[in-house]
Every structure is written in structure tokens, then in C-alpha cells.
Design a protein around this motif. Structure first.
Motif, short mmCIF file in Angstrom:
data_model
loop_
_atom_site.label_atom_id
_atom_site.label_comp_id
_atom_site.label_asym_id
_atom_site.label_seq_id
_atom_site.Cartn_x
_atom_site.Cartn_y
_atom_site.Cartn_z
N TYR A 71 4.20 5.72 -5.60
CA TYR A 71 4.33 5.72 -7.05
C TYR A 71 3.07 6.17 -7.78
O TYR A 71 3.06 6.26 -9.00
CB TYR A 71 4.76 4.34 -7.55
CG TYR A 71 6.13 3.96 -7.06
CD1 TYR A 71 7.24 4.74 -7.38
CD2 TYR A 71 6.33 2.83 -6.29
CE1 TYR A 71 8.51 4.40 -6.94
CE2 TYR A 71 7.61 2.48 -5.85
CZ TYR A 71 8.69 3.28 -6.17
OH TYR A 71 9.95 2.95 -5.74
N LYS A 72 2.02 6.49 -7.05
CA LYS A 72 0.76 6.92 -7.68
C LYS A 72 1.03 8.20 -8.49
O LYS A 72 1.63 9.14 -8.00
CB LYS A 72 -0.29 7.20 -6.62
CG LYS A 72 -1.65 7.50 -7.18
CD LYS A 72 -2.69 7.65 -6.09
CE LYS A 72 -4.04 7.91 -6.70
NZ LYS A 72 -5.06 8.05 -5.69
N GLY A 73 0.59 8.20 -9.72
CA GLY A 73 0.77 9.37 -10.58
C GLY A 73 2.12 9.40 -11.30
O GLY A 73 2.38 10.33 -12.04
N GLN A 79 2.31 1.78 -3.43
CA GLN A 79 1.25 2.24 -4.33
C GLN A 79 1.03 3.74 -4.16
O GLN A 79 0.87 4.47 -5.13
CB GLN A 79 -0.03 1.46 -4.04
CG GLN A 79 -1.12 1.67 -5.07
CD GLN A 79 -2.33 0.80 -4.78
OE1 GLN A 79 -2.61 0.48 -3.63
NE2 GLN A 79 -3.02 0.40 -5.82
N ARG A 80 1.06 4.22 -2.92
CA ARG A 80 0.87 5.65 -2.66
C ARG A 80 2.07 6.46 -3.15
O ARG A 80 1.90 7.56 -3.65
CB ARG A 80 0.65 5.89 -1.18
CG ARG A 80 -0.70 5.42 -0.71
CD ARG A 80 -0.91 5.71 0.73
NE ARG A 80 -2.20 5.19 1.16
CZ ARG A 80 -2.77 5.49 2.30
NH1 ARG A 80 -2.18 6.30 3.14
NH2 ARG A 80 -3.92 4.97 2.61
N GLU A 116 0.83 -1.20 0.00
CA GLU A 116 0.00 0.00 0.00
C GLU A 116 0.87 1.26 0.00
O GLU A 116 0.59 2.22 -0.71
CB GLU A 116 -0.92 0.01 1.22
CG GLU A 116 -1.85 1.20 1.25
CD GLU A 116 -2.78 1.21 2.45
OE1 GLU A 116 -3.27 2.29 2.79
OE2 GLU A 116 -3.01 0.14 3.04
N GLY A 118 3.67 3.88 -11.18
CA GLY A 118 2.36 3.59 -10.61
C GLY A 118 1.27 3.47 -11.65
O GLY A 118 0.19 3.03 -11.38
#
Length: 86
Positions: free
Chosen positions: A79-81, A76-77, A73, A85
Motif C-alpha cells: 500500500y506504500k504510495g 505496508q509495502r 510489513e 498507505g
């Protein structure tokens, strides 16, 4: 009120003492969890009531998150954007 919900769902309404037994928690802890909205409860006539099946669902939903799930998790946060990600 509490009676309407209990009649619609056919659940057993219990008081604070029974809720403490089910949750294996002290009264002060149960009151705090209820006030914070972390456990389902109903206040009527100055008393706090619980629905037994909702408390059992609450216990059942308390799955412990593993270290691997926490790491996934977090990644994921992070690498988001980004292109990693997607």
C-alpha cells in the motif's frame, strides 16, 4: 587492524573455534557467515578473529520475526504510495 579495535573497545579477541562454540555453528557455517558479512569479524595474518561481545550482540539481535510482523510489513509495502498507505 584487529589489535587497535580490541584496544579501543576492551573486548576479548577470539578465534574460530571459540566463535563456533558461542554461535553453536560448524566452522564452515561461521566462515560463510563471516565472508558474507553477516557476522562481525577481522582477518589478520591469514587468520580470522572475532570479538566476543560483538558475537553476543549478533546473537541478541537475532529476534525471530512473527507471522503478524511479516504480514504487516508486506501490507505496508503493497500500500506504500497509495491512499491506503498514506
Amino acid at each position: 587492524g584487529c589489535d587497535v579495535v580490541a584496544a579501543q573497545t576492551h573486548t576479548t579477541t577470539i578465534g574460530i573455534d571459540e566463535a563456533c562454540k558461542i554461535l553453536h555453528k560448524a566452522k564452515s557455517t561461521v566462515y560463510t557467515l563471516s565472508r558474507q558479512g553477516l557476522i562481525p569479524s577481522c582477518r589478520q595474518g591469514g587468520k580470522l578473529y572475532f570479538f566476543e561481545d560483538e558475537l553476543l550482540k549478533y546473537i541478541d539481535s537475532g529476534k525471530v520475526t512473527t507471522a503478524a510482523e511479516i504480514q504487516a510489513e508486506a501490507e505496508q509495502r503493497i500500500y506504500k504510495g497509495t491512499r491506503y498507505g498514506r
